[in-house]
Design a protein around this motif. Structure first.
Motif, PDB file in Angstrom:
ATOM      1  N   LEU A 114      -1.390 -38.198   6.923  1.00 18.48           N
ATOM      2  CA  LEU A 114       0.062 -38.364   6.825  1.00 18.48           C
ATOM      3  C   LEU A 114       0.640 -37.524   5.695  1.00 18.48           C
ATOM      4  N   ALA A 115      -0.121 -37.386   4.599  1.00 19.71           N
ATOM      5  CA  ALA A 115       0.361 -36.578   3.476  1.00 19.71           C
ATOM      6  C   ALA A 115       0.470 -35.107   3.876  1.00 19.71           C
ATOM      7  N   PHE A 116      -0.406 -34.655   4.762  1.00 17.03           N
ATOM      8  CA  PHE A 116      -0.410 -33.255   5.179  1.00 17.03           C
ATOM      9  C   PHE A 116       0.853 -32.929   5.983  1.00 17.03           C
ATOM     10  N   ASP A 117       1.141 -33.732   7.008  1.00 18.55           N
ATOM     11  CA  ASP A 117       2.343 -33.494   7.821  1.00 18.55           C
ATOM     12  C   ASP A 117       2.616 -34.736   8.666  1.00 18.55           C
ATOM     13  N   PRO A 118       3.460 -35.664   8.174  1.00 13.92           N
ATOM     14  CA  PRO A 118       3.670 -36.932   8.881  1.00 13.92           C
ATOM     15  C   PRO A 118       4.717 -36.888   9.980  1.00 13.92           C
ATOM     16  N   PHE A 119       5.453 -35.783  10.115  1.00 15.37           N
ATOM     17  CA  PHE A 119       6.626 -35.782  10.981  1.00 15.37           C
ATOM     18  C   PHE A 119       6.330 -35.723  12.477  1.00 15.37           C
ATOM     19  N   PRO A 120       5.380 -34.909  12.934  1.00 12.29           N
ATOM     20  CA  PRO A 120       5.108 -34.916  14.385  1.00 12.29           C
ATOM     21  C   PRO A 120       4.534 -36.258  14.826  1.00 12.29           C
ATOM     22  N   GLU A 121       4.927 -36.686  15.975  1.00  9.27           N
ATOM     23  CA  GLU A 121       4.476 -37.970  16.515  1.00  9.27           C
ATOM     24  C   GLU A 121       2.947 -38.063  16.551  1.00  9.27           C
ATOM     25  N   SER A 122       2.269 -36.973  16.934  1.00  9.40           N
ATOM     26  CA  SER A 122       0.811 -37.003  17.056  1.00  9.40           C
ATOM     27  C   SER A 122       0.142 -37.226  15.708  1.00  9.40           C
ATOM     28  N   ASN A 123       0.584 -36.524  14.658  1.00  7.33           N
ATOM     29  CA  ASN A 123       0.012 -36.703  13.324  1.00  7.33           C
ATOM     30  C   ASN A 123       0.266 -38.099  12.791  1.00  7.33           C
ATOM     31  N   PHE A 124       1.486 -38.577  13.001  1.00  8.92           N
ATOM     32  CA  PHE A 124       1.873 -39.888  12.472  1.00  8.92           C
ATOM     33  C   PHE A 124       0.970 -40.984  13.028  1.00  8.92           C
ATOM     34  N   PHE A 125       0.796 -41.011  14.331  1.00  3.00           N
ATOM     35  CA  PHE A 125       0.013 -42.086  14.922  1.00  3.00           C
ATOM     36  C   PHE A 125      -1.489 -41.903  14.698  1.00  3.00           C
ATOM     37  N   LEU A 126      -1.954 -40.680  14.491  1.00  5.81           N
ATOM     38  CA  LEU A 126      -3.356 -40.479  14.130  1.00  5.81           C
ATOM     39  C   LEU A 126      -3.631 -41.061  12.752  1.00  5.81           C
ATOM     40  N   GLY A 127      -2.761 -40.755  11.789  1.00  8.17           N
ATOM     41  CA  GLY A 127      -2.926 -41.309  10.447  1.00  8.17           C
ATOM     42  C   GLY A 127      -2.830 -42.820  10.431  1.00  8.17           C
ATOM     43  N   ILE A 128      -1.875 -43.356  11.182  1.00  4.73           N
ATOM     44  CA  ILE A 128      -1.717 -44.808  11.264  1.00  4.73           C
ATOM     45  C   ILE A 128      -2.963 -45.462  11.863  1.00  4.73           C
ATOM     46  N   SER A 129      -3.605 -44.808  12.822  1.00  6.48           N
ATOM     47  CA  SER A 129      -4.792 -45.373  13.465  1.00  6.48           C
ATOM     48  C   SER A 129      -5.949 -45.519  12.486  1.00  6.48           C
ATOM     49  N   PHE A 130      -6.151 -44.522  11.620  1.00  4.61           N
ATOM     50  CA  PHE A 130      -7.178 -44.641  10.584  1.00  4.61           C
ATOM     51  C   PHE A 130      -6.861 -45.804   9.646  1.00  4.61           C
ATOM     52  N   THR A 131      -5.586 -45.957   9.297  1.00  3.97           N
ATOM     53  CA  THR A 131      -5.180 -47.035   8.400  1.00  3.97           C
ATOM     54  C   THR A 131      -5.373 -48.406   9.056  1.00  3.97           C
ATOM     55  N   VAL A 132      -5.072 -48.500  10.342  1.00  8.29           N
ATOM     56  CA  VAL A 132      -5.239 -49.752  11.080  1.00  8.29           C
ATOM     57  C   VAL A 132      -6.686 -50.225  11.014  1.00  8.29           C
ATOM     58  N   ILE A 133      -7.613 -49.362  11.382  1.00  9.27           N
ATOM     59  CA  ILE A 133      -9.017 -49.769  11.417  1.00  9.27           C
ATOM     60  C   ILE A 133      -9.551 -49.976  10.005  1.00  9.27           C
ATOM     61  N   GLY A 134      -9.141 -49.120   9.067  1.00 12.01           N
ATOM     62  CA  GLY A 134      -9.607 -49.267   7.694  1.00 12.01           C
ATOM     63  C   GLY A 134      -9.202 -50.587   7.087  1.00 12.01           C
ATOM     64  N   THR A 135      -7.966 -51.000   7.297  1.00 12.40           N
ATOM     65  CA  THR A 135      -7.507 -52.288   6.773  1.00 12.40           C
ATOM     66  C   THR A 135      -8.297 -53.439   7.385  1.00 12.40           C
ATOM     67  N   GLY A 136      -8.649 -53.299   8.665  1.00 11.90           N
ATOM     68  CA  GLY A 136      -9.422 -54.342   9.326  1.00 11.90           C
ATOM     69  C   GLY A 136     -10.770 -54.563   8.682  1.00 11.90           C
ATOM     70  N   PHE A 137     -11.378 -53.503   8.182  1.00 10.92           N
ATOM     71  CA  PHE A 137     -12.669 -53.646   7.512  1.00 10.92           C
ATOM     72  C   PHE A 137     -12.514 -54.102   6.064  1.00 10.92           C
ATOM     73  N   PHE A 138     -11.410 -53.740   5.420  1.00  6.89           N
ATOM     74  CA  PHE A 138     -11.238 -54.037   4.000  1.00  6.89           C
ATOM     75  C   PHE A 138     -10.729 -55.451   3.753  1.00  6.89           C
ATOM     76  N   LYS A 139      -9.628 -55.790   4.416  1.00  8.88           N
ATOM     77  CA  LYS A 139      -8.835 -56.955   4.008  1.00  8.88           C
ATOM     78  C   LYS A 139      -9.554 -58.296   4.073  1.00  8.88           C
ATOM     79  N   PRO A 140     -10.198 -58.700   5.181  1.00  8.39           N
ATOM     80  CA  PRO A 140     -10.739 -60.058   5.214  1.00  8.39           C
ATOM     81  C   PRO A 140     -11.933 -60.246   4.298  1.00  8.39           C
ATOM     82  N   ASN A 141     -12.631 -59.169   3.986  1.00  9.75           N
ATOM     83  CA  ASN A 141     -13.907 -59.304   3.297  1.00  9.75           C
ATOM     84  C   ASN A 141     -13.760 -59.462   1.790  1.00  9.75           C
TER      85      ASN A 141
END
Length: 542
Positions: A114-141
């Motif tokens: 997202l820091a590289f280029d968040p504006f195109p729809e494809s980049n935005f949702f790719l970055g968000i997808s990494f964050t989604v899965i990463g939070t799933g592994f981090f938060k409950p544990n």
């Protein structure tokens, strides 16, 4: 191995036999979680606003308000839904520490994209997808590790989780205000070129996530056996002597590596995670897929929990049923509370002025993101100490009643949001002052303090040891359903009013908040009425 296990057990007892109100390890986990929450709430706070103002869709337009609310709910739902999966893998394969570290690395990658280029729809949702899965592994544990610092029945546990919750909100305050203010070009403008404000906002989230992981690396040294993988390589001392068949009772002991698990399962989890990225990207980008996912994941987890309950005693199963009651009501709570990231984000951008108490000029979206956190930071430790003092005097309300009180405060807070319509800066302008808005957030925060940190604590109290990660994941899965419902509710508030005048928008939003206040009041009364029944299911747990 038996000697090593005994030593580990003794070390765990030493950790849990701490003096004072809080174990020292809690402070280390506090700071690691604080920086991770900076990353998460920084991203969360910009989602809706960024999508309706700067995200470039394939047709060249920006996202509409209704779709942005649905998109916000879908994204947040996936974030919290994956906490169940992260908890499951931690319980069965990775352990809490490796799961947390892997999740943090994925969040850093997502922020970097997202820091590289968040504006195109494809980049935005790719970055968000990494964050989604990463939070799933981090938060409950990390939350589960906090629970492991306490023995069963330790009355200081609620106070510990309240302090930990304060750490969560320090991160939420800093990230929630800084990222949106930087992105909108209202903070550090002398240092950040206008064309790169959003790149810096997303990049900052990744930097602080790296700080969180470095903090946790040093924290591990103090955790003893807490969070280690259930399947791991260990060492055992076995007798050994030189020569053939010369073993004697006086033989020397040599440390030999013993395989207690299969590390290939860990690598399989990592590989599966990466393979899921394009799938999650597609599902997050298209909210209709969220519907199918939510229809499946909830019933599937209930079936899995039912299967696990067959392995436990009836007494343990009753506690799990009680936990499900808390989980069900938490869905309702978060559906209302999480308007903060959806409809309230638009309400702040459109209908709030920027003057607070006539003294300060503040970004309304930054206030919407940060006000709740400010109050939690101030009052969470106080609330925790109040519970401890009331417990000492044997007048502390039980957990079910605390949940009920949380809904009553939530109802009063949403009535306060409704009341903002009576405090227009100029009559008929549709612009209202920040003061009443902030006061309403204060009341809502009191409700959150009665429910959320107590909820984290009660999941660890009611769960058998082998299901701690799974039940913590289910607690966050309930948040996923709450976020999902919040998006639908927010879209309903925005529907038909996207092109309305500001006075019309004010009337539409505040009418909706009035309805939510009524439903929250009903839920609180129901919880208090059924509290004796739920207390019986909880048995000795308070």
């Amino acid at each position: 191995m038996a000697l090593n296990n005994t030593a580990a057990q003794l070390e765990l007892e030493q950790i849990q036999n701490f003096k004072g109100k809080y174990p020292k390890q809690l402070w280390y986990l506090f700071f690691s979680e604080m920086w991770e929450r900076f990353c998460f709430y920084g991203m969360r706070g910009v989602l809706t606003y960024f999508m309706i103002t700067h995200l470039i869709l394939k047709d060249g337009s920006h996202m509409g308000e209704v779709q942005a609310n649905l998109q916000y709910g879908a994204t947040q739902a996936f974030v919290y839904a994956f906490t169940f999966i992260g908890g499951l893998f931690a319980d069965k394969i990775l352990g809490f520490r490796k799961s947390l570290f892997w999740g943090g690395m994925l969040m850093i990658v997502g922020s970097a994209i997202l820091a590289f280029d968040p504006f195109p729809e494809s980049n935005f949702f790719l970055g968000i997808s990494f964050t989604v899965i990463g939070t799933g592994f981090f938060k409950p544990n990390i939350s589960t590790m906090v629970g492991s610092l306490y023995k069963n029945g330790d009355s200081r546990r609620d106070a510990g989780f309240s302090l930990f919750y304060s750490g969560i909100n320090i991160g939420a305050l800093l990230g929630g205000y800084a990222c949106i203010a930087i992105g909108k070009g209202q903070l550090f403008t002398s240092f950040i070129p206008a064309e790169y404000t959003w790149n810096v906002a997303f990049g900052l989230a990744g930097i602080v996530m790296a700080i969180s992981l470095v903090t946790f690396i040093f924290t591990q040294k103090t955790l003893g056996p807490i969070g280690l993988p259930p399947m791991r390589t260990g060492t055992a001392k076995i007798p050994h002597a030189e020569g053939f068949e010369t073993l004697t009772p006086d033989a020397a002991h040599v440390a030999v590596e013993v395989k207690t698990g299969k590390s290939r399962y860990e690598y399989a989890v990592y590989a599966l995670t990466l393979l899921l990225i394009p799938v999650i990207m597609t599902m997050v980008a298209k909210t209709e897929y969220t519907d199918y996912f939510m229809y499946i994941i909830g019933p599937a987890t209930l079936v899995y929990l039912g299967y696990e309950m067959t392995k436990h005693t009836w007494a343990e199963s009753k506690k799990l049923i009680a936990a499900l009651v808390f989980i069900l009501f938490s869905i309702i709570f978060w559906a209302f509370f999480e308007q903060s990231g959806g409809s309230l984000s638009i309400f702040a951008a459109k209908n709030l002025n920027s003057e607070f108490l006539g003294l300060w000029t503040l970004d309304p979206n930054g206030v919407n993101n940060a006000a709740n956190s400010v109050f939690v930071i101030i009052f969470a430790p106080i609330a925790g100490l109040i519970w401890v003092l009331m417990a000492a005097k044997k007048i502390e309300p039980n957990t079910v009643v605390k949940f009920g009180l949380g809904f009553l405060f939530l109802a009063a807070g949403f009535y306060g949001l409704y009341a903002t319509r009576f405090f227009e800066v100029v009559a008929g302008s549709g612009i209202v002052g920040l003061d009443v808005f902030v006061l309403a957030y204060f009341v809502i925060t009191l409700g959150e303090l009665c429910l959320s940190p107590i909820g984290l604590s009660i999941m660890t109290k009611l769960s058998p040891q082998k299901l701690q990660g799974v039940m913590m994941g289910m607690w966050f899965l309930a948040s996923a359903y709450g976020q999902y419902a919040a998006g639908i509710l927010g879209a309903g508030l925005s529907e038909g009013g996207e092109n309305d005048s500001l006075p019309q928008k004010l009337a539409t939003f505040t009418d909706g908040y009035y309805q939510l206040a009524i439903y929250a009041l009903i839920a609180g009364i129901v919880l208090i009425v059924i509290s004796p029944l739920v207390r019986k299911l909880m048995q000795e747990v308070k």
